[in-house]
Design a protein around this motif. Structure first.
Motif, PDB file in Angstrom:
ATOM      1  N   TYR A 195      -7.341 -15.605  -1.987  1.00 59.22           N
ATOM      2  CA  TYR A 195      -7.300 -15.593  -0.525  1.00 59.22           C
ATOM      3  C   TYR A 195      -8.716 -15.520   0.067  1.00 59.22           C
ATOM      4  CZ  TYR A 195      -2.254 -14.574  -0.684  1.00 59.22           C
ATOM      5  OH  TYR A 195      -0.895 -14.621  -0.881  1.00 59.22           O
ATOM      6  N   PRO A 196      -9.523 -16.563  -0.091  1.00 56.06           N
ATOM      7  CA  PRO A 196     -10.870 -16.530   0.510  1.00 56.06           C
ATOM      8  C   PRO A 196     -10.769 -16.447   2.031  1.00 56.06           C
ATOM      9  CG  PRO A 196     -10.327 -18.738  -0.257  1.00 56.06           C
ATOM     10  CD  PRO A 196      -9.240 -17.844  -0.774  1.00 56.06           C
ATOM     11  N   ASP A 197     -11.591 -15.609   2.622  1.00 55.49           N
ATOM     12  CA  ASP A 197     -11.525 -15.390   4.068  1.00 55.49           C
ATOM     13  C   ASP A 197     -11.703 -16.684   4.855  1.00 55.49           C
ATOM     14  OD1 ASP A 197     -11.257 -12.775   3.325  1.00 55.49           O
ATOM     15  OD2 ASP A 197     -13.267 -12.156   3.956  1.00 55.49           O
ATOM     16  N   ALA A 198     -12.515 -17.579   4.336  1.00 53.93           N
ATOM     17  CA  ALA A 198     -12.794 -18.820   5.060  1.00 53.93           C
ATOM     18  C   ALA A 198     -11.557 -19.702   5.213  1.00 53.93           C
ATOM     19  CB  ALA A 198     -13.895 -19.600   4.343  1.00 53.93           C
ATOM     20  N   LYS A 199     -10.515 -19.423   4.416  1.00 53.10           N
ATOM     21  CA  LYS A 199      -9.309 -20.252   4.477  1.00 53.10           C
ATOM     22  C   LYS A 199      -8.135 -19.534   5.132  1.00 53.10           C
ATOM     23  CE  LYS A 199     -10.519 -23.214   0.560  1.00 53.10           C
ATOM     24  NZ  LYS A 199     -10.078 -23.783  -0.743  1.00 53.10           N
ATOM     25  N   GLN A 256       1.966 -15.727   4.214  1.00 57.38           N
ATOM     26  CA  GLN A 256       0.895 -15.577   3.245  1.00 57.38           C
ATOM     27  C   GLN A 256      -0.259 -14.739   3.789  1.00 57.38           C
ATOM     28  OE1 GLN A 256       0.263 -16.515  -0.229  1.00 57.38           O
ATOM     29  NE2 GLN A 256       2.453 -16.159   0.075  1.00 57.38           N
ATOM     30  N   PHE A 257      -0.519 -14.816   5.087  1.00 56.22           N
ATOM     31  CA  PHE A 257      -1.533 -13.933   5.685  1.00 56.22           C
ATOM     32  C   PHE A 257      -1.079 -12.485   5.549  1.00 56.22           C
ATOM     33  CE2 PHE A 257      -3.309 -11.540   9.277  1.00 56.22           C
ATOM     34  CZ  PHE A 257      -4.667 -11.745   9.059  1.00 56.22           C
ATOM     35  N   LYS A 258       0.198 -12.238   5.829  1.00 53.32           N
ATOM     36  CA  LYS A 258       0.740 -10.888   5.677  1.00 53.32           C
ATOM     37  C   LYS A 258       0.630 -10.426   4.227  1.00 53.32           C
ATOM     38  CE  LYS A 258       5.095  -8.331   5.969  1.00 53.32           C
ATOM     39  NZ  LYS A 258       6.531  -8.389   6.355  1.00 53.32           N
ATOM     40  N   ASN A 259       0.942 -11.309   3.278  1.00 51.65           N
ATOM     41  CA  ASN A 259       0.855 -10.964   1.864  1.00 51.65           C
ATOM     42  C   ASN A 259      -0.579 -10.603   1.472  1.00 51.65           C
ATOM     43  OD1 ASN A 259       2.326 -10.883  -0.789  1.00 51.65           O
ATOM     44  ND2 ASN A 259       0.790 -12.426  -1.313  1.00 51.65           N
ATOM     45  N   LYS A 260      -1.538 -11.349   2.001  1.00 58.79           N
ATOM     46  CA  LYS A 260      -2.951 -11.052   1.729  1.00 58.79           C
ATOM     47  C   LYS A 260      -3.310  -9.656   2.215  1.00 58.79           C
ATOM     48  CE  LYS A 260      -7.667 -12.332   3.077  1.00 58.79           C
ATOM     49  NZ  LYS A 260      -8.569 -13.371   3.631  1.00 58.79           N
ATOM     50  N   VAL A 261      -3.020  -9.382   3.477  1.00 57.77           N
ATOM     51  CA  VAL A 261      -3.375  -8.082   4.057  1.00 57.77           C
ATOM     52  C   VAL A 261      -2.637  -6.960   3.341  1.00 57.77           C
ATOM     53  CG1 VAL A 261      -3.365  -6.688   6.163  1.00 57.77           C
ATOM     54  CG2 VAL A 261      -3.930  -9.126   6.281  1.00 57.77           C
ATOM     55  N   TYR A 262      -1.371  -7.202   3.034  1.00 59.51           N
ATOM     56  CA  TYR A 262      -0.552  -6.202   2.339  1.00 59.51           C
ATOM     57  C   TYR A 262      -1.152  -5.878   0.972  1.00 59.51           C
ATOM     58  CZ  TYR A 262       4.082  -3.959   1.781  1.00 59.51           C
ATOM     59  OH  TYR A 262       5.127  -3.080   1.648  1.00 59.51           O
ATOM     60  N   GLY A 263      -1.605  -6.895   0.261  1.00 54.74           N
ATOM     61  CA  GLY A 263      -2.243  -6.665  -1.031  1.00 54.74           C
ATOM     62  C   GLY A 263      -3.526  -5.859  -0.894  1.00 54.74           C
ATOM     63  N   ARG A 288     -15.498  -1.225   1.200  1.00 58.33           N
ATOM     64  CA  ARG A 288     -16.036  -1.824   2.417  1.00 58.33           C
ATOM     65  C   ARG A 288     -15.553  -3.256   2.622  1.00 58.33           C
ATOM     66  NH1 ARG A 288     -17.693   1.174   6.209  1.00 58.33           N
ATOM     67  NH2 ARG A 288     -19.229   2.263   4.934  1.00 58.33           N
ATOM     68  N   TRP A 289     -15.411  -4.012   1.541  1.00 56.63           N
ATOM     69  CA  TRP A 289     -14.989  -5.412   1.689  1.00 56.63           C
ATOM     70  C   TRP A 289     -13.592  -5.505   2.291  1.00 56.63           C
ATOM     71  CZ3 TRP A 289     -10.943  -8.030  -0.811  1.00 56.63           C
ATOM     72  CH2 TRP A 289     -10.323  -7.367  -1.880  1.00 56.63           C
ATOM     73  N   ILE A 290     -12.794  -4.477   2.048  1.00 60.41           N
ATOM     74  CA  ILE A 290     -11.437  -4.460   2.602  1.00 60.41           C
ATOM     75  C   ILE A 290     -11.439  -3.955   4.040  1.00 60.41           C
ATOM     76  CG2 ILE A 290      -9.155  -3.382   2.397  1.00 60.41           C
ATOM     77  CD1 ILE A 290      -9.560  -3.379  -0.648  1.00 60.41           C
ATOM     78  N   THR A 291     -12.034  -2.795   4.264  1.00 61.21           N
ATOM     79  CA  THR A 291     -11.963  -2.208   5.603  1.00 61.21           C
ATOM     80  C   THR A 291     -12.782  -3.006   6.617  1.00 61.21           C
ATOM     81  OG1 THR A 291     -13.727  -0.617   5.071  1.00 61.21           O
ATOM     82  CG2 THR A 291     -11.444   0.096   4.724  1.00 61.21           C
ATOM     83  N   ASP A 292     -13.886  -3.595   6.181  1.00 59.56           N
ATOM     84  CA  ASP A 292     -14.645  -4.463   7.103  1.00 59.56           C
ATOM     85  C   ASP A 292     -13.801  -5.661   7.509  1.00 59.56           C
ATOM     86  OD1 ASP A 292     -16.818  -2.817   7.101  1.00 59.56           O
ATOM     87  OD2 ASP A 292     -18.138  -4.142   5.959  1.00 59.56           O
ATOM     88  N   TYR A 293     -13.033  -6.186   6.565  1.00 55.06           N
ATOM     89  CA  TYR A 293     -12.136  -7.307   6.886  1.00 55.06           C
ATOM     90  C   TYR A 293     -11.105  -6.872   7.918  1.00 55.06           C
ATOM     91  CZ  TYR A 293      -8.701 -11.013   6.449  1.00 55.06           C
ATOM     92  OH  TYR A 293      -7.819 -12.023   6.743  1.00 55.06           O
ATOM     93  N   HIS A 320     -10.790  -8.462  11.700  1.00 58.46           N
ATOM     94  CA  HIS A 320      -9.611  -9.306  11.892  1.00 58.46           C
ATOM     95  C   HIS A 320      -8.469  -8.515  12.522  1.00 58.46           C
ATOM     96  CE1 HIS A 320     -11.934 -11.541   8.891  1.00 58.46           C
ATOM     97  NE2 HIS A 320     -11.259 -12.617   9.239  1.00 58.46           N
ATOM     98  N   GLY A 321      -8.841  -7.514  13.302  1.00 60.79           N
ATOM     99  CA  GLY A 321      -7.832  -6.640  13.893  1.00 60.79           C
ATOM    100  C   GLY A 321      -6.809  -7.372  14.747  1.00 60.79           C
TER     101      GLY A 321
END
Length: 352
Positions: free
Chosen positions: A205-209, A217-224, A246-251, A255-256
């Protein structure tokens, strides 16, 4: 469970029609009281899995011993399952049959169908996954099976258990559960895939995509991503260093708005809980999520319904207990409980 007392603002809100546009937004404490009253006054109506899930979270939030009976009961049920699983260790056909049974129990629908397809033809993999879950559940309670060594050896030698957790197709079907399994395997000493899993998630799930992802699938990414943090905390037991995640919480923080628009209440709650666990509970996103969750409460039903509007206790327990945890987040949580200190243990168990 003893029902909580209602305050005047909450009673006024209860008097409003469920659809009233002018119904006041409950305070965090009143919303918590309402949700807890709903689930604890109707506790006996919950399925056993929902009771255990609710009780364990409320124990870790409050340390209240009245939540222990269902946790202990679940330990007995887990012991019973493990005793049967031990008997299957030397019987490949039995393990494969159990895997097929477990796969057959996956719910229908697009998500369930995707999961069934990923696990189809996987031999005894689903058996190994469920065994991992059962052993980790006991480990969290200070327990282990009397034949723990044999069970762990089987998991360590399994040809697919570690590999599948890093498979992009598996992650797309099971991101949150994959994160759970990765941390359970590390906890049990089976394998440490934590860094590899972080990389696999970012590769899948690269952020650029993000813009190309469906809502599911966006929900699945965030849920993971939330479950990496939640699993690392021992599921709400321990605070974490923000720098390590940090890579998770910054995301989440950057993307709030997308999270508010493209995920469900349970995922939103977990995002905010991840920020709390990493010492970032003062972020405006946490307040926005709290308010969104309170807006989602059906006052008359006393809970947050499903996305489709379904009002049900057992199937709705997850999103509602997460909301309780967030709205009443304590500075201190409670470990365990450590049932290994008990005088009597279920057959097949011994203190860790």
């Amino acid at each position: 469970m003893k029902a909580a007392l209602f305050t005047l603002p909450l009673l006024l809100a209860l008097a409003q029609p469920a659809h009233a546009a002018t119904a006041p937004l409950l305070s965090d404490s009143d919303a918590t009281r309402l949700l807890r009253h709903t689930f604890e006054s109707r506790y006996i109506e919950l399925g056993s899995g929902a009771r255990q899930h609710y009780s364990l979270r409320l124990y870790r939030l409050s340390g209240d011993k009245r939540y222990l009976p269902d946790i202990v009961s679940d330990a007995y049920e887990t012991a019973s399952r493990l005793n049967h699983y031990v008997a299957m260790l030397g019987d490949p056909k039995a393990r494969k049959a159990e895997s097929s049974r477990l796969i057959g129990n996956i719910s229908d629908g697009p998500r369930g169908q995707r999961r069934k397809e990923v696990l189809a033809g996987s031999g005894d993999l689903r058996f190994a996954m469920y065994l991992t879950y059962l052993l980790a559940k006991l480990d969290d309670l200070g327990l282990k099976h009397e034949r723990q060594g044999e069970l762990i050896s089987y998991l360590k030698a399994h040809p697919d258990l570690k590999k599948v957790m890093l498979d992009p197709e598996f992650i797309k079907a099971y991101a949150a559960q994959a994160a759970n399994y990765v941390y359970w395997m590390e906890q049990l000493g089976v394998a440490d895939l934590r860094q590899d899993f972080d990389q696999a998630m970012r590769h899948t799930y690269p952020d650029a995509k993000d813009g190309k992802l469906s809502k599911k699938q966006f929900k699945n990414k965030v849920y993971g991503m939330t479950h990496i943090v939640l699993a690392a905390s021992g599921y709400y037991q321990h605070d974490l260093k923000a720098a390590d995640y940090r890579w998770i919480t910054d995301y989440f923080l950057s993307h709030g708005q997308q999270i508010l628009e493209r995920t469900s209440e349970d995922v939103m709650a977990e995002v905010a809980l991840c920020l709390e666990l990493t010492g970032q509970g003062d972020q405006p996103l946490v307040r926005s999520i709290k308010d969104r969750l309170k807006q989602a409460i059906n006052i008359k039903a006393g809970l947050i319904p499903s996305v489709s509007g379904k009002v049900a206790l057992s199937s709705g327990e997850h999103r509602n207990v997460l909301t309780i945890a967030l709205l009443a987040w304590p500075a201190k949580r409670f470990d365990g409980p450590n049932l290994g200190q008990a005088a009597k243990l279920p057959f097949g168990l011994e203190a860790k």
